[in-house]
Write a protein that holds these residues in place. Structure first.
Motif, PDB file in Angstrom:
ATOM      1  N   TYR A 255      13.352  42.529   7.061  1.00  0.00           N
ATOM      2  CA  TYR A 255      13.519  42.003   8.415  1.00  0.00           C
ATOM      3  C   TYR A 255      12.213  41.455   8.992  1.00  0.00           C
ATOM      4  CZ  TYR A 255      18.215  43.893   8.335  1.00  0.00           C
ATOM      5  OH  TYR A 255      19.528  44.144   8.005  1.00  0.00           O
ATOM      6  N   LEU A 256      11.095  41.693   8.302  1.00  0.00           N
ATOM      7  CA  LEU A 256       9.806  41.135   8.725  1.00  0.00           C
ATOM      8  C   LEU A 256       9.480  39.841   7.982  1.00  0.00           C
ATOM      9  CD1 LEU A 256       7.696  44.432   8.855  1.00  0.00           C
ATOM     10  CD2 LEU A 256       8.885  43.274  10.738  1.00  0.00           C
ATOM     11  N   TRP A 257      10.404  39.395   7.107  1.00  0.00           N
ATOM     12  CA  TRP A 257      10.151  38.190   6.308  1.00  0.00           C
ATOM     13  C   TRP A 257       9.931  36.992   7.214  1.00  0.00           C
ATOM     14  CZ3 TRP A 257      12.433  33.434   4.863  1.00  0.00           C
ATOM     15  CH2 TRP A 257      11.971  32.901   3.650  1.00  0.00           C
ATOM     16  N   ASN A 258       8.907  36.215   6.924  1.00  0.00           N
ATOM     17  CA  ASN A 258       8.485  35.121   7.791  1.00  0.00           C
ATOM     18  C   ASN A 258       8.724  33.787   7.087  1.00  0.00           C
ATOM     19  OD1 ASN A 258       7.210  33.301   9.452  1.00  0.00           O
ATOM     20  ND2 ASN A 258       5.200  34.312   9.407  1.00  0.00           N
ATOM     21  N   ALA A 259       9.648  33.010   7.570  1.00  0.00           N
ATOM     22  CA  ALA A 259       9.965  31.720   6.959  1.00  0.00           C
ATOM     23  C   ALA A 259       8.814  30.723   7.074  1.00  0.00           C
ATOM     24  CB  ALA A 259      11.229  31.137   7.576  1.00  0.00           C
ATOM     25  N   GLN A 260       7.894  30.953   8.014  1.00  0.00           N
ATOM     26  CA  GLN A 260       6.718  30.082   8.144  1.00  0.00           C
ATOM     27  C   GLN A 260       5.659  30.408   7.088  1.00  0.00           C
ATOM     28  OE1 GLN A 260       6.471  27.538  10.279  1.00  0.00           O
ATOM     29  NE2 GLN A 260       8.502  27.946  11.145  1.00  0.00           N
ATOM     30  N   ASN A 261       5.698  31.624   6.607  1.00  0.00           N
ATOM     31  CA  ASN A 261       4.766  32.056   5.556  1.00  0.00           C
ATOM     32  C   ASN A 261       5.543  32.906   4.559  1.00  0.00           C
ATOM     33  OD1 ASN A 261       2.390  32.561   4.143  1.00  0.00           O
ATOM     34  ND2 ASN A 261       1.858  34.337   5.419  1.00  0.00           N
ATOM     35  N   PRO A 262       6.426  32.296   3.766  1.00  0.00           N
ATOM     36  CA  PRO A 262       7.400  33.055   2.967  1.00  0.00           C
ATOM     37  C   PRO A 262       6.775  33.853   1.830  1.00  0.00           C
ATOM     38  CG  PRO A 262       7.528  30.706   2.467  1.00  0.00           C
ATOM     39  CD  PRO A 262       6.605  30.844   3.641  1.00  0.00           C
ATOM     40  N   PRO A 264       7.323  35.334  -1.702  1.00  0.00           N
ATOM     41  CA  PRO A 264       8.250  35.115  -2.826  1.00  0.00           C
ATOM     42  C   PRO A 264       8.898  36.395  -3.356  1.00  0.00           C
ATOM     43  CG  PRO A 264       6.163  33.967  -3.190  1.00  0.00           C
ATOM     44  CD  PRO A 264       5.958  34.879  -2.025  1.00  0.00           C
ATOM     45  N   ALA A 265       8.322  37.566  -3.044  1.00  0.00           N
ATOM     46  CA  ALA A 265       8.816  38.825  -3.611  1.00  0.00           C
ATOM     47  C   ALA A 265       9.983  39.418  -2.838  1.00  0.00           C
ATOM     48  CB  ALA A 265       7.688  39.848  -3.681  1.00  0.00           C
ATOM     49  N   THR A 266      10.184  38.968  -1.595  1.00  0.00           N
ATOM     50  CA  THR A 266      11.261  39.509  -0.760  1.00  0.00           C
ATOM     51  C   THR A 266      11.932  38.359  -0.026  1.00  0.00           C
ATOM     52  OG1 THR A 266       9.823  39.870   1.171  1.00  0.00           O
ATOM     53  CG2 THR A 266      10.001  41.671  -0.429  1.00  0.00           C
ATOM     54  N   SER A 267      12.844  38.702   0.891  1.00  0.00           N
ATOM     55  CA  SER A 267      13.566  37.656   1.599  1.00  0.00           C
ATOM     56  C   SER A 267      14.267  38.245   2.815  1.00  0.00           C
ATOM     57  CB  SER A 267      14.612  37.029   0.663  1.00  0.00           C
ATOM     58  OG  SER A 267      15.403  36.084   1.349  1.00  0.00           O
ATOM     59  N   SER A 268      14.754  37.367   3.661  1.00  0.00           N
ATOM     60  CA  SER A 268      15.648  37.799   4.738  1.00  0.00           C
ATOM     61  C   SER A 268      17.012  38.179   4.162  1.00  0.00           C
ATOM     62  CB  SER A 268      15.816  36.681   5.770  1.00  0.00           C
ATOM     63  OG  SER A 268      16.268  35.498   5.136  1.00  0.00           O
ATOM     64  N   ALA A 269      17.260  37.789   2.926  1.00  0.00           N
ATOM     65  CA  ALA A 269      18.449  38.219   2.187  1.00  0.00           C
ATOM     66  C   ALA A 269      18.120  39.495   1.408  1.00  0.00           C
ATOM     67  CB  ALA A 269      18.881  37.118   1.209  1.00  0.00           C
ATOM     68  N   PRO A 270      19.125  40.244   0.933  1.00  0.00           N
ATOM     69  CA  PRO A 270      18.863  41.478   0.175  1.00  0.00           C
ATOM     70  C   PRO A 270      18.436  41.169  -1.267  1.00  0.00           C
ATOM     71  CG  PRO A 270      21.218  41.142   0.365  1.00  0.00           C
ATOM     72  CD  PRO A 270      20.578  40.066   1.189  1.00  0.00           C
ATOM     73  N   PHE A 271      17.243  40.650  -1.384  1.00  0.00           N
ATOM     74  CA  PHE A 271      16.683  40.141  -2.648  1.00  0.00           C
ATOM     75  C   PHE A 271      15.249  40.631  -2.780  1.00  0.00           C
ATOM     76  CE2 PHE A 271      13.588  37.031  -4.120  1.00  0.00           C
ATOM     77  CZ  PHE A 271      14.048  36.645  -5.374  1.00  0.00           C
ATOM     78  N   ARG A 272      14.850  40.941  -4.026  1.00  0.00           N
ATOM     79  CA  ARG A 272      13.447  41.296  -4.258  1.00  0.00           C
ATOM     80  C   ARG A 272      13.119  41.083  -5.733  1.00  0.00           C
ATOM     81  NH1 ARG A 272      14.578  47.819  -3.599  1.00  0.00           N
ATOM     82  NH2 ARG A 272      15.654  48.016  -5.585  1.00  0.00           N
ATOM     83  N   VAL A 273      11.824  40.958  -5.989  1.00  0.00           N
ATOM     84  CA  VAL A 273      11.304  40.812  -7.350  1.00  0.00           C
ATOM     85  C   VAL A 273      10.147  41.781  -7.512  1.00  0.00           C
ATOM     86  CG1 VAL A 273      10.142  39.269  -8.966  1.00  0.00           C
ATOM     87  CG2 VAL A 273      11.986  38.395  -7.541  1.00  0.00           C
TER      88      VAL A 273
END
Length: 358
Positions: A255-262, A264-273
């Motif tokens: 929920y802290l994911w910033n689209a202005q400074n994305p 790559p390891a996480t997302s506003s979606a339930p995704f991670r690497v």
């Protein structure tokens, strides 16, 4: 949990399956058992888990004689219709996709199989997870996605958009495909970038297997980039522990994911690497020296230039996986090499050389 593991006759799949079965999970394993390398080794892994090889018929379940909670099905993930049937029949809680066409060098001469297995096959996995409401998809990515990146250690928070082999490109594509499904369909996905996995039951196309076989047979080994290679060799038990940590703790939205400074390891979606490695690279010549110690025999080295599609150095930043899921690699390279060689000599029935008494 009831877990689908694809690639269960493979190196990592075999070890993961055993670990999950022993802790009491129910596992359905599928594998195409292709001939990329020795099919007998794949059969032996299955037999070690109680799967009777003579009972294996395409798309027919075989229940393990050692683990009643293990069912194996010979099946290709590109076979969408029969793959869907497995999802329909079993109602999995989680899926771990390890099935893929592996190998950097093989991708230079056989590119089509990487598109079939790693792209089309992975799309089938994503579609099945979407339509059958799978809670969490964990899938194998690779350290090779870092490609031309030189900033060490490799971090998931850095952009990795310059692969140098089709294999690496297919793994990066898997991550992007997974993110799309996480975003569109709320599918929780976790990609795991494995770093140079080795250990007992390993693949014959990997360095440790190739070097050990050649040294024991008194044949020369090819050492690429004139030996100026660093690899983050990671023992298979550490990899498996990382996978299980991940399966048990599904991806969540950041929920802290910033689209202005994305990131790559996480997302506003339930995704991670995540990276899974040791975080302690070893020089390839030092790795060879360790093998020489364990087999008590000198290698005949042929120094070679760098191969196309290869990279000179890999090193994993594993702090992310440690902080979020408590992952800590435990097995040192000397211990891991010793365990592999002990397995190799047993599996191939290599007797110790006689000691001459004068």
């Amino acid at each position: 949990m009831k877990i689908l593991i694809t690639g269960t006759a493979g190196f990592i799949g075999y070890h993961l399956t055993q670990k999950l079965l022993k802790r009491g999970d129910t596992v359905v394993g599928i594998d195409s058992i292709n001939d990329y390398y020795d099919v007998n080794l794949k059969h032996a892994r299955l037999q070690d888990a109680g799967i009777k090889v003579s009972d294996i018929v395409y798309n027919k379940p075989v229940v393990s004689t050692s683990y009643p909670n293990y069912t194996f099905v010979k099946l290709d993930i590109t076979d969408k219709e029969n793959l869907e049937q497995q999802f329909r029949d079993h109602k999995f809680d989680a899926v771990c996709n390890l099935a893929a066409q592996a190998g950097v060098r093989y991708s230079l001469t056989n590119p089509e199989v990487y598109i079939d297995s790693n792209i089309k096959g992975f799309l089938n996995i994503l579609e099945c997870c979407r339509h059958f409401s799978i809670d969490h998809l964990v899938y194998a990515s690779s350290s090779s996605v870092y490609g031309l990146n030189k900033k060490m250690p490799f971090s998931e928070h850095e952009i990795a958009d310059h692969p140098v082999s089709l294999y690496a490109a297919s793994k990066k594509a898997n991550e992007m495909m997974a993110h799309t499904y996480s975003h569109l369909f709320n599918l929780r996905t976790t990609g795991l970038r494995f770093f140079t996995v080795y250990g007992p039951w390993g693949r014959p196309d990997m360095a440790l297997f190739i070097f050990t076989k050649a040294i024991l047979e008194g044949k020369p080994i090819q050492v690429f980039n004139n030996g100026n290679m660093l690899r983050d060799f990671t023992y298979v038990d550490d990899i498996v522990n990382g996978i299980i940590h991940t399966i048990d703790q599904p991806a969540e939205r950041n929920y802290l994911w910033n689209a202005q400074n994305p990131d790559p390891a996480t997302s506003s979606a339930p995704f991670r690497v995540f990276n899974i490695g040791r975080g302690a690279p070893v020089n390839l010549l030092d790795f060879v020296t360790e093998i020489e110690k364990q087999v008590n025999k000198k290698a005949i080295k042929t120094l070679m230039p760098m191969q196309d599609g290869d990279v000179a150095e890999t090193c994993a930043d594993v702090s992310n996986l440690d902080e979020m899921l408590g992952y800590k690699p435990e097995v040192s390279v000397p211990t891991g090499v010793e365990r592999f060689i002990a397995w190799y000599k047993t599996y191939y029935n290599i007797q110790p050389e006689p000691v001459l008494v004068h």
